[in-house]
Design an enzyme around this catalytic site. Structure first.
Site, PDB file in Angstrom:
ATOM      1  N   LYS A  32       0.484 -50.448  63.823  1.00  0.00           N
ATOM      2  CA  LYS A  32      -0.889 -50.820  64.175  1.00  0.00           C
ATOM      3  C   LYS A  32      -1.845 -49.655  63.926  1.00  0.00           C
ATOM      4  CE  LYS A  32      -0.248 -52.311  68.414  1.00  0.00           C
ATOM      5  NZ  LYS A  32      -0.489 -52.987  69.707  1.00  0.00           N
TER       6      LYS A  32
ATOM      7  N   LYS B   4      -5.306 -58.626  77.448  1.00  0.00           N
ATOM      8  CA  LYS B   4      -5.448 -57.909  78.716  1.00  0.00           C
ATOM      9  C   LYS B   4      -6.596 -56.902  78.656  1.00  0.00           C
ATOM     10  CE  LYS B   4      -1.665 -56.493  80.685  1.00  0.00           C
ATOM     11  NZ  LYS B   4      -0.467 -55.692  81.046  1.00  0.00           N
TER      12      LYS B   4
ATOM     13  N   HIS C 224      22.859 -77.967  58.722  1.00  0.00           N
ATOM     14  CA  HIS C 224      22.696 -78.160  57.283  1.00  0.00           C
ATOM     15  C   HIS C 224      22.072 -76.927  56.615  1.00  0.00           C
ATOM     16  CE1 HIS C 224      23.778 -82.479  57.000  1.00  0.00           C
ATOM     17  NE2 HIS C 224      23.453 -82.456  58.281  1.00  0.00           N
TER      18      HIS C 224
ATOM     19  N   GLU D 100      -6.039 -58.187  66.388  1.00  0.00           N
ATOM     20  CA  GLU D 100      -5.878 -59.535  65.866  1.00  0.00           C
ATOM     21  C   GLU D 100      -6.604 -60.553  66.739  1.00  0.00           C
ATOM     22  OE1 GLU D 100      -2.089 -57.202  64.890  1.00  0.00           O
ATOM     23  OE2 GLU D 100      -3.465 -57.413  66.579  1.00  0.00           O
TER      24      GLU D 100
ATOM     25  N   GLY E 272       3.814 -58.086  78.086  1.00  0.00           N
ATOM     26  CA  GLY E 272       3.374 -59.255  77.338  1.00  0.00           C
ATOM     27  C   GLY E 272       4.458 -60.296  77.154  1.00  0.00           C
ATOM     28  N   ARG E 273       5.676 -59.860  76.822  1.00  0.00           N
ATOM     29  CA  ARG E 273       6.751 -60.824  76.569  1.00  0.00           C
ATOM     30  C   ARG E 273       7.297 -61.431  77.852  1.00  0.00           C
ATOM     31  NH1 ARG E 273       7.804 -55.697  75.519  1.00  0.00           N
ATOM     32  NH2 ARG E 273       9.565 -54.577  76.447  1.00  0.00           N
TER      33      ARG E 273
ATOM     34  N   GLU F 116      12.254 -56.827  71.285  1.00  0.00           N
ATOM     35  CA  GLU F 116      11.228 -55.874  71.696  1.00  0.00           C
ATOM     36  C   GLU F 116      11.663 -55.151  72.961  1.00  0.00           C
ATOM     37  OE1 GLU F 116       6.799 -56.484  70.883  1.00  0.00           O
ATOM     38  OE2 GLU F 116       6.923 -56.866  73.043  1.00  0.00           O
TER      39      GLU F 116
END
Length: 566
Positions: A523, A210, A399, A216, A282-283, A368
C-alpha cells in the site's frame, strides 16, 4: 505479556515427531477394527455435528496433540483474550471480537482499560437496529421521498469479505424488498457494474472505513457520490447547487467509522455514523457495525441470531475440556498436518451454494492472521506457520480440482460442510435434488478416506495400465461438518469455529494472529508509484528498472493518457 512457548521444546512435540516418523495411516483398518471410532471422534458444537473420524490420527496422536495445547497454554491464552488482555502486542491492543456478541446483561460486565465494553457494544447495536428499522419500514427515504430498495456497502478487506459472504449465505432471509450490493475493488469496473442498473433516488450507500482514510474505500465513496449527484441532477431531482448536493448525500449515505470529523467533511450526517473499536480487527469485524448492511437487508432479528451463534461457540471454547473442544481439536489437527505431515494447503468445500464466498472469507481470516514469520515477542518463528486456504462449493469443485485431492501426490486436508434441509427444496422428476446433492457430499468423504484398491478395480474388469489409473490410495483426511439448516445462528457458529481454529494454531506457533503488517508495504509503495503513473518524471526515475519498463508500457498503451498529452 509472557514470551511465547517454543512448541518444539515440549514433550508433546517430541511425542508427535516420533509418531510422524514412519507414520502409515490406514483408515480402512482403523474403521474395521474400531467400531467406536466414529462415536468417539464425533462432537456436537451448538447446532453443528462435527465428525473428525476420517482424519489421520490415532487416539495416541490425538492425546499428544491435546497435550501440546496444554503445554503451549491455549486455554489460558483464550481466557486472557476474553478478559481483554492486550494480546495484539505489536499494536498494544486488546483482542475483543468475542465481546461483540456477548448478550446484553452478561455478568460479570466486561470492563477493559477502564471502559465498559458491554455498554459500548450494545449502544451501537441498538443504534444499528433503529436505523435499519427506519430504512426497512420506509420511514427513511431518499432525497425525493422514495423508499430505499438497494443498499451498497463500500469497503475492502474485512469491511467487504464478511458482509458479502454473510449476505450471500443468508439471502433467503432478505425479505424486506431491499437488496444489498458490495463494492470493494478500486478497479472502476466494480463501482460501474454494481451501480449500472440502480436508481439514485432509491439507493443508500454505506461507507465502511474505521479511520475514513482507506484509499480504496474513499476513492469508491467519492465515485459513488459523483454517481449520485450526476443521476439526481440528470433526472431533475436536485438543481446541482452545493446545498442540494449536501442534502442528497445526507439522504443517501451512512458511515461505519469512528472518524466523525472526516465523515462530516464528506457530507454524511454524523447521526448516521456507527463506530467500532481498535480492538476489532477487520477480518473479525462482521459482527460489529461493519454488519450494518446486513442489519438493513436481513433485518435486526437475523443479525442478532447471527451474533447468538457466534456466542454459543465462544462459550463452548471457554467451558469445554480440550479433548472435546471442537475448534481446539480442529486447530490441533491442522498443526499435525502442517508441522508433522508436510501439508501446505487446506481445502474448505461447502456443499451449499449459499456458502460460495465462505472459502474467500476464510482466506483472509486464516492467512492474514497466521501468515507470520515472527512470534509475538519479535523473535523468529521456530516452525512452519499458516496454510493456504482455498475451496469452491459443492459439485462445482468435483468437476474442477478433486482429481488432485483424490489421486495427486500432495496431502490436502479438507473440511466438508453440508446442511440437512435446503433453502430451496426442489425436485426433479419427483426426486429430491438436495438429497442427490448430499449423496455427493457423503460419497466424496468416503472415497477420500477409503479409496479403491487395485484388487477392487480388477474385480470390475479393468486390466493392464488402466488398473493403476483407476486405483485410489485413500487415506486423504477430511472433516465433515453437518447442521440441520443454514440459519443465521448456524452461520455465526461456523464463522466462530474457524476464528477459534485460527486462534489455537496461532497460540501454538507463538504468533500474533491479530495484526497484519504484511499488507502495509504494498500500500505504501502504491502511493509512491501513483505519481509515476500520472507522468511525474522524478517518481518514474525513483523506480527500479522493471517497474520503469512496466510504467513505460502502460503509458504507451493507455489511450486516455496519450490523448491528454496530445
Amino acid at each position: 505479556m509472557n514470551a511465547p512457548v517454543d512448541p518444539t521444546t515440549t514433550p508433546a512435540w517430541s511425542a508427535l515427531t516420533d509418531a510422524a516418523s514412519g507414520f502409515a495411516p490406514d483408515l480402512r483398518a482403523w474403521f474395521d477394527t474400531d467400531p467406536g471410532r466414529v462415536e468417539r471422534l464425533s462432537h456436537p458444537l451448538a447446532d453443528l455435528h462435527v465428525d473428525l473420524s476420517k482424519n489421520l490420527v490415532t487416539d495416541e496422536i490425538l492425546a499428544s496433540l491435546v497435550r501440546l495445547a496444554e503445554q503451549t497454554g491455549v486455554a489460558e491464552r483464550f481466557a486472557q483474550m476474553l478478559a481483554g488482555v492486550h494480546l495484539n502486542t505489536s499494536e498494544d491492543r486488546a483482542v475483543l471480537h468475542t465481546a461483540l456478541r456477548r448478550p446484553a446483561g452478561e455478568s460479570p460486565a466486561l470492563v477493559v482499560d477502564g471502559q465498559d465494553v458491554d455498554s459500548d457494544v450494545h449502544s451501537v447495536l441498538d443504534a444499528m437496529d433503529a436505523f435499519a428499522n427506519r430504512v426497512r419500514s420506509g420511514e427513511w427515504v431518499g432525497v425525493t421521498g422514495k423508499k430505499v430498495t438497494h443498499v451498497v456497502n463500500i469497503g475492502i478487506g474485512g469491511s467487504d469479505l464478511g458482509p458479502v459472504m454473510v449476505y450471500e449465505a443468508l439471502r433467503p432471509y432478505a425479505t424486506a424488498g431491499i437488496e444489498a450490493r458490495f463494492v470493494s475493488n478500486i478497479d472502476p469496473t466494480d463501482m460501474a457494474q454494481k451501480t449500472a442498473d440502480l436508481d439514485p433516488e432509491t439507493t443508500l450507500f454505506i461507507v465502511a472505513s474505521k479511520t475514513f482514510t482507506t484509499l480504496e474505500t474513499l476513492t469508491n465513496a467519492r465515485l459513488a457520490r459523483d454517481w449520485l449527484w450526476a443521476g439526481l441532477s440528470a433526472s431533475g431531482a436536485i438543481d446541482g447547487s452545493d446545498a442540494a448536493k449536501t442534502d442528497a448525500v445526507a439522504h443517501h449515505f451512512a458511515a461505519v467509522s469512528t472518524a466523525l470529523d472526516k465523515v462530516a467533511a464528506f457530507g454524511i450526517d454524523t447521526d448516521n455514523a456507527f463506530g467500532f473499536w481498535d480492538w476489532v480487527g477487520g477480518r473479525y469485524s462482521v459482527d460489529s457495525a461493519i454488519g450494518l448492511s446486513l442489519t438493513i437487508a436481513l433485518g435486526p432479528d437475523a443479525f442478532r441470531d447471527l451474533l447468538a451463534g457466534f456466542h454459543a461457540v465462544d462459550v463452548h471454547v471457554a467451558t469445554t475440556p480440550l479433548e472435546r473442544n471442537v475448534p481446539v481439536l480442529m486447530g490441533l489437527l491442522n498443526v499435525w498436518y502442517t508441522n508433522f505431515l508436510g501439508a501446505q494447503t487446506h481445502a474448505v468445500l461447502p456443499y451449499a451454494q449459499q456458502l460460495h464466498r465462505f472459502p474467500a472469507y476464510l482466506q483472509q481470516l486464516t492467512m492474514e492472521s497466521n501468515g507470520k514469520r515472527v512470534r509475538w515477542d519479535g523473535s523468529p518463528v521456530v516452525t512452519d506457520t499458516g496454510e493456504v486456504f482455498w475451496g469452491e462449493p459443492g459439485t462445482n469443485g468435483q468437476h474442477a480440482f478433486y482429481q488432485l485431492i483424490h489421486q495427486g501426490t500432495r496431502l490436502i486436508p479438507a473440511d466438508f460442510i453440508a446442511f440437512v434441509n435446503p433453502a430451496y427444496p426442489l425436485q426433479d422428476a419427483g426426486r429430491d435434488v438436495h438429497g442427490l446433492f448430499l449423496a455427493n457430499f457423503l460419497a466424496q468423504t468416503k472415497a477420500l478416506a477409503f479409496g479403491k484398491t487395485a484388487e477392487e478395480v480388477e474385480a470390475e474388469g479393468s486390466t493392464g495400465a488402466l488398473v493403476a489409473a483407476r486405483t485410489f490410495p485413500g487415506n486423504r483426511p477430511t472433516t465433515s461438518i453437518f447442521a440441520p439448516a443454514l440459519t443465521p445462528s448456524v452461520l455465526g457458529q461456523l464463522i466462530a469455529l474457524y476464528e477459534h481454529i485460527v486462534f489455537t494454531q496461532g497460540t501454538i506457533w507463538g504468533i500474533n494472529s491479530f495484526d497484519q503488517w504484511g499488507v502495509e508495504l504494498g500500500k505504501q509503495l502504491a502511493l509512491q508509484i501513483a505519481p509515476a503513473i500520472e507522468g511525474d518524471a522524478d517518481a518514474v526515475a525513483a523506480q527500479d528498472t522493471s517497474t520503469r519498463a512496466l510504467l513505460e508500457y502502460y503509458r504507451e498503451h493507455r489511450e486516455a493518457v496519450r490523448s491528454r498529452e496530445e
